[in-house]
Every structure is written in C-alpha cells, then in structure tokens.
Design an enzyme around this catalytic site. Structure first.
Site, mmCIF file in Angstrom:
data_model
loop_
_atom_site.group_PDB
_atom_site.id
_atom_site.type_symbol
_atom_site.label_atom_id
_atom_site.label_comp_id
_atom_site.label_asym_id
_atom_site.label_seq_id
_atom_site.Cartn_x
_atom_site.Cartn_y
_atom_site.Cartn_z
ATOM 1 N N ASP A 24 8.933 -0.601 1.150
ATOM 2 C CA ASP A 24 9.845 -1.091 2.180
ATOM 3 C C ASP A 24 10.394 -2.463 1.788
ATOM 4 O O ASP A 24 9.761 -3.200 1.033
ATOM 5 C CB ASP A 24 9.097 -1.174 3.522
ATOM 6 C CG ASP A 24 10.044 -1.302 4.707
ATOM 7 O OD1 ASP A 24 11.263 -1.069 4.539
ATOM 8 O OD2 ASP A 24 9.572 -1.647 5.803
ATOM 9 N N ASN A 26 13.726 -3.183 0.620
ATOM 10 C CA ASN A 26 14.833 -3.299 -0.347
ATOM 11 C C ASN A 26 16.020 -4.027 0.278
ATOM 12 O O ASN A 26 16.644 -4.881 -0.351
ATOM 13 C CB ASN A 26 15.317 -1.907 -0.792
ATOM 14 C CG ASN A 26 14.295 -1.156 -1.610
ATOM 15 O OD1 ASN A 26 13.281 -1.716 -2.014
ATOM 16 N ND2 ASN A 26 14.557 0.120 -1.849
ATOM 17 N N GLY A 27 16.321 -3.642 1.534
ATOM 18 C CA GLY A 27 17.475 -4.233 2.219
ATOM 19 C C GLY A 27 17.275 -5.723 2.461
ATOM 20 O O GLY A 27 18.164 -6.532 2.186
ATOM 21 N N HIS A 41 18.153 -1.593 -3.563
ATOM 22 C CA HIS A 41 17.642 -0.275 -3.962
ATOM 23 C C HIS A 41 17.555 -0.164 -5.490
ATOM 24 O O HIS A 41 16.606 0.418 -6.018
ATOM 25 C CB HIS A 41 18.534 0.837 -3.400
ATOM 26 C CG HIS A 41 18.532 0.900 -1.891
ATOM 27 N ND1 HIS A 41 17.374 0.831 -1.149
ATOM 28 C CD2 HIS A 41 19.548 1.026 -0.995
ATOM 29 C CE1 HIS A 41 17.671 0.915 0.151
ATOM 30 N NE2 HIS A 41 18.982 1.028 0.262
ATOM 31 N N GLU A 71 13.706 10.387 8.552
ATOM 32 C CA GLU A 71 14.465 9.438 9.388
ATOM 33 C C GLU A 71 15.569 8.736 8.589
ATOM 34 O O GLU A 71 16.577 8.309 9.157
ATOM 35 C CB GLU A 71 13.532 8.386 9.999
ATOM 36 C CG GLU A 71 12.575 8.922 11.066
ATOM 37 C CD GLU A 71 11.403 9.737 10.510
ATOM 38 O OE1 GLU A 71 11.068 9.577 9.311
ATOM 39 O OE2 GLU A 71 10.830 10.542 11.270
ATOM 40 N N ASN A 72 15.381 8.611 7.275
ATOM 41 C CA ASN A 72 16.381 7.914 6.449
ATOM 42 C C ASN A 72 17.743 8.622 6.433
ATOM 43 O O ASN A 72 18.766 8.017 6.101
ATOM 44 C CB ASN A 72 15.895 7.727 4.998
ATOM 45 C CG ASN A 72 14.824 6.661 4.840
ATOM 46 O OD1 ASN A 72 14.020 6.703 3.915
ATOM 47 N ND2 ASN A 72 14.803 5.695 5.749
ATOM 48 N N TRP A 73 17.772 9.914 6.812
ATOM 49 C CA TRP A 73 19.070 10.626 6.867
ATOM 50 C C TRP A 73 19.999 10.000 7.904
ATOM 51 O O TRP A 73 21.198 10.218 7.878
ATOM 52 C CB TRP A 73 18.874 12.115 7.216
ATOM 53 C CG TRP A 73 18.212 12.921 6.145
ATOM 54 C CD1 TRP A 73 16.994 13.514 6.202
ATOM 55 C CD2 TRP A 73 18.746 13.257 4.847
ATOM 56 N NE1 TRP A 73 16.716 14.180 5.031
ATOM 57 C CE2 TRP A 73 17.774 14.042 4.183
ATOM 58 C CE3 TRP A 73 19.946 12.971 4.173
ATOM 59 C CZ2 TRP A 73 17.960 14.538 2.900
ATOM 60 C CZ3 TRP A 73 20.132 13.466 2.886
ATOM 61 C CH2 TRP A 73 19.152 14.232 2.265
ATOM 62 N N ARG A 75 20.741 6.944 8.221
ATOM 63 C CA ARG A 75 21.462 5.760 7.703
ATOM 64 C C ARG A 75 22.923 6.115 7.434
ATOM 65 O O ARG A 75 23.262 7.287 7.297
ATOM 66 C CB ARG A 75 20.803 5.291 6.408
ATOM 67 C CG ARG A 75 19.423 4.766 6.687
ATOM 68 C CD ARG A 75 18.860 4.041 5.503
ATOM 69 N NE ARG A 75 17.554 3.528 5.878
ATOM 70 C CZ ARG A 75 16.904 2.565 5.261
ATOM 71 N NH1 ARG A 75 17.436 1.997 4.204
ATOM 72 N NH2 ARG A 75 15.727 2.160 5.676
ATOM 73 N N ARG A 192 1.580 -0.867 1.925
ATOM 74 C CA ARG A 192 2.922 -0.980 2.485
ATOM 75 C C ARG A 192 3.464 -2.359 2.131
ATOM 76 O O ARG A 192 2.781 -3.368 2.326
ATOM 77 C CB ARG A 192 2.901 -0.806 4.006
ATOM 78 C CG ARG A 192 4.306 -0.950 4.575
ATOM 79 C CD ARG A 192 4.438 -0.465 6.002
ATOM 80 N NE ARG A 192 5.855 -0.489 6.333
ATOM 81 C CZ ARG A 192 6.467 0.349 7.133
ATOM 82 N NH1 ARG A 192 5.796 1.306 7.714
ATOM 83 N NH2 ARG A 192 7.766 0.248 7.373
ATOM 84 N N ARG A 198 2.849 -0.506 10.117
ATOM 85 C CA ARG A 198 2.887 0.859 10.663
ATOM 86 C C ARG A 198 2.963 1.897 9.546
ATOM 87 O O ARG A 198 3.296 1.574 8.408
ATOM 88 C CB ARG A 198 4.034 1.021 11.652
ATOM 89 C CG ARG A 198 5.379 0.631 11.140
ATOM 90 C CD ARG A 198 6.500 0.934 12.158
ATOM 91 N NE ARG A 198 7.740 0.384 11.645
ATOM 92 C CZ ARG A 198 8.275 -0.762 12.040
ATOM 93 N NH1 ARG A 198 7.696 -1.492 12.958
ATOM 94 N NH2 ARG A 198 9.402 -1.191 11.505
HETATM 95 C C1 FPP Z 1 13.066 0.743 1.976
HETATM 96 O O1 FPP Z 1 13.989 -0.281 1.950
HETATM 97 C C2 FPP Z 1 13.185 1.732 0.950
HETATM 98 C C3 FPP Z 1 13.824 2.949 1.027
HETATM 99 C C4 FPP Z 1 14.774 3.366 2.051
HETATM 100 C C5 FPP Z 1 13.569 3.984 0.081
HETATM 101 C C6 FPP Z 1 12.927 3.599 -1.199
HETATM 102 C C7 FPP Z 1 13.895 3.692 -2.282
HETATM 103 C C8 FPP Z 1 13.755 3.096 -3.461
HETATM 104 C C9 FPP Z 1 12.583 2.311 -3.856
HETATM 105 C C10 FPP Z 1 14.879 3.175 -4.393
HETATM 106 C C11 FPP Z 1 14.811 4.151 -5.473
HETATM 107 C C12 FPP Z 1 13.716 5.123 -5.520
HETATM 108 C C13 FPP Z 1 13.557 5.938 -6.551
HETATM 109 C C14 FPP Z 1 12.441 6.899 -6.596
HETATM 110 C C15 FPP Z 1 14.466 5.888 -7.691
HETATM 111 P P1 FPP Z 1 14.864 -0.512 3.225
HETATM 112 O O2 FPP Z 1 16.258 -0.191 2.855
HETATM 113 O O3 FPP Z 1 14.284 0.233 4.371
HETATM 114 O O4 FPP Z 1 14.656 -2.056 3.429
HETATM 115 P P2 FPP Z 1 14.813 -2.866 4.773
HETATM 116 O O5 FPP Z 1 13.764 -2.357 5.707
HETATM 117 O O6 FPP Z 1 14.574 -4.275 4.343
HETATM 118 O O7 FPP Z 1 16.221 -2.631 5.258
#
Ligand code: FPP
Length: 250
Positions: A24, A26-27, A41, A71-73, A75, A192, A198
């Site tokens: 978690d 990346n954003g 990402h 749930e990511n769908w 986005r 995590r 969570r």
């Molecule tokens: C959470 O960051 C991460 C994801 C939505 C998915 C994980 C994806 C990767 C690690 C990228 C590539 C994966 C592979 C296998 C090549 P977030 O966007 O939810 O971060 P945030 O909560 O800070 O917005």
C-alpha cells in the site's frame, strides 16, 4: 547493497516460510513527491522485483503479494488501465528473472475479470515456471477474500447436494480444498506498508494465525532494508496458536 553485505539466512533469529504483503501507499509516495500516481505504481513495481529477489535468496518458500483487489476495479478507468498495462509489462519483463531464480509463479483471484492480454501473459509465466523448484511467487489479482470464501461455500453447497455424506465429514482444514489454491500455505507473516491497520479483504481465512507487521513506509520505499526489518521483527515473535508455551500455565 553488494552481495557481500547481504545478511545470510542464518543471521535471522527465525524466518517465515510463507510471507504475504499488502502493498500500500504507491499513491501517497507519489503525491509526497509531487509526482503522478502512475510514478508511484512504477516505483512499486521495482519494489516487487527487489523484494521477490531477496525473499528467494533468503530461501522463503512462498511470497504472496496483494497486487490488485476486487475493490480496486472502482478506481478511475485510466488508473485501472495503467495498472493492467504495468502488470502485463512486468509479467513479460520478469520472466527471465523468474526462471533464473527458479521461482514458481502463480496467481489467485477472479482471473477471468482481467483483460485477455494480461491473462495470456499470466498463463505463459505460470506455465513456463511450473516445474521450477524454488520459491512460489503468488500474485493476488482481482482478489477479494470474501469472494473466495463465498465461492468455497457455494462449492460445498453443490457437493452437499450431490453427496451429503461427503460434507458431513468435512473438517475445518478441509475448507482449504475449496479456496483458489488449496496448496497455498497459510502466511506465517503478513506485512502491510503505509501504516493502515487493516486487512482490506486479504487472506481472511488463511491469515487466522499470521503474525502481523505494519510499517509506515510506503510500498515504493519498501526494499531490502525494510524487508529485513520486518523479518527481524518476526524473529522476535512467540507463536502460540492460541495455546500455551510448554513452560507456561504451570
Ligand atoms: C497500493 O497503492 C497499491 C496498489 C493499488 C496495487 C499494487 C500495485 C503495485 C505494487 C504496482 C505493480 C505491481 C506489479 C505486480 C507489477 P495505492 O495506490 O492504494 O496507494 P495510496 O493508498 O497511497 O493511494
């Protein structure tokens, strides 16, 4: 880090056999740097590479990564599209590394929901690495634990219809047979990143007795040093599985 500086397996108090990670942040990582989420990402994919390589080197038996949840769908379409492209690129680029490290590649989740081009690359990587003898790298894709448990319940209901006696004798551990991957080991350690406390619908059944480690570090910054810190923290845990240690309770 040069190969010489890397810690040996023996330098850890104890290592998990099976590790699972909720990747978690990346954003947030990107936002903190004034970069687009995509850059987070991309950097997260680099962490996937680094962590996989190090887990394989240390001799872990399984690494399960939560790469895309049901749930990511929800986005925005553009971000989902980018993540799918990134996944496809990763699958193609990582094949060499997967084979060189004798990694067995697997995936769990509603894989039918993924774009056909991603599924093709997934199948290729799975098939190519099937007979390798090293660590299992498992991506959870379009994965949700409640969905997994519902599927299992429906399959058991179907079995009950056909063969009531088979269901009467089912034990707790038999539920495993109906999950996405019956051979999957329960994670010993669940990590995590990015500080949230969570489980987010990840491995709810399998993680019943997993040790939990939450770090504030965002996933793109989670590399070898952070992995070692999580593994060392695990080494200090005492696992009782609800029972007592032999010298307790006297
Ligand atoms: C959470 O960051 C991460 C994801 C939505 C998915 C994980 C994806 C990767 C690690 C990228 C590539 C994966 C592979 C296998 C090549 P977030 O966007 O939810 O971060 P945030 O909560 O800070 O917005």
């Amino acid at each position: 880090m040069s190969a010489k500086e890397k810690p040996s397996r023996e330098s850890f108090e104890k290592l998990p056999d099976a590790l699972a990670i909720i990747m978690d942040g990346n954003g947030r990582w990107a936002e903190e740097r004034g970069l687009p989420r995509k850059a987070g990402h991309e950097a997260g994919a680099e962490s996937v590479r680094a962590v996989t390589r190090e887990c394989a080197r240390l001799g872990l038996t399984e690494l399960t990564l939560y790469a895309f949840s049901t749930e990511n769908w929800k986005r925005p379409g553009e971000e989902v599209g980018f993540l799918m492209d990134l996944l496809e690129r990763y699958l193609v680029q990582e094949r060499k590394e997967i084979m060189e490290n004798a990694i067995v590649f697997r995936a769990i989740g509603e894989l039918e929901a993924l774009p056909p081009s991603v599924r093709t690359e997934l199948d290729r990587t799975r098939e190519m690495s099937r007979k390798n003898g090293g660590m299992v790298l498992r991506l959870a894709l379009s994965y949700g634990s409640r969905k997994e448990i519902l599927r299992a319940a429906l399959e058991i209901a179907e079995l009950a219809r056909k063969d009531p006696a088979a269901v009467e004798s089912l034990g707790e551990d038999d539920l495993r047979r109906f999950l996405y991957e019956p051979e999957m080991r329960d994670p010993d350690l669940l990590v995590r990143t990015a500080g949230e406390m969570r489980l987010s619908n990840f491995l709810l059944w399998q993680a019943s007795y997993s040790e939990l480690h939450v770090t504030d570090v965002c996933w793109p910054d989670f590399r070898e040093a952070e992995l070692h810190a999580a593994l060392r923290a695990y080494g200090e845990r005492v696992r009782r599985f609800g029972g007592l240690l032999s010298d307790e309770g006297r």
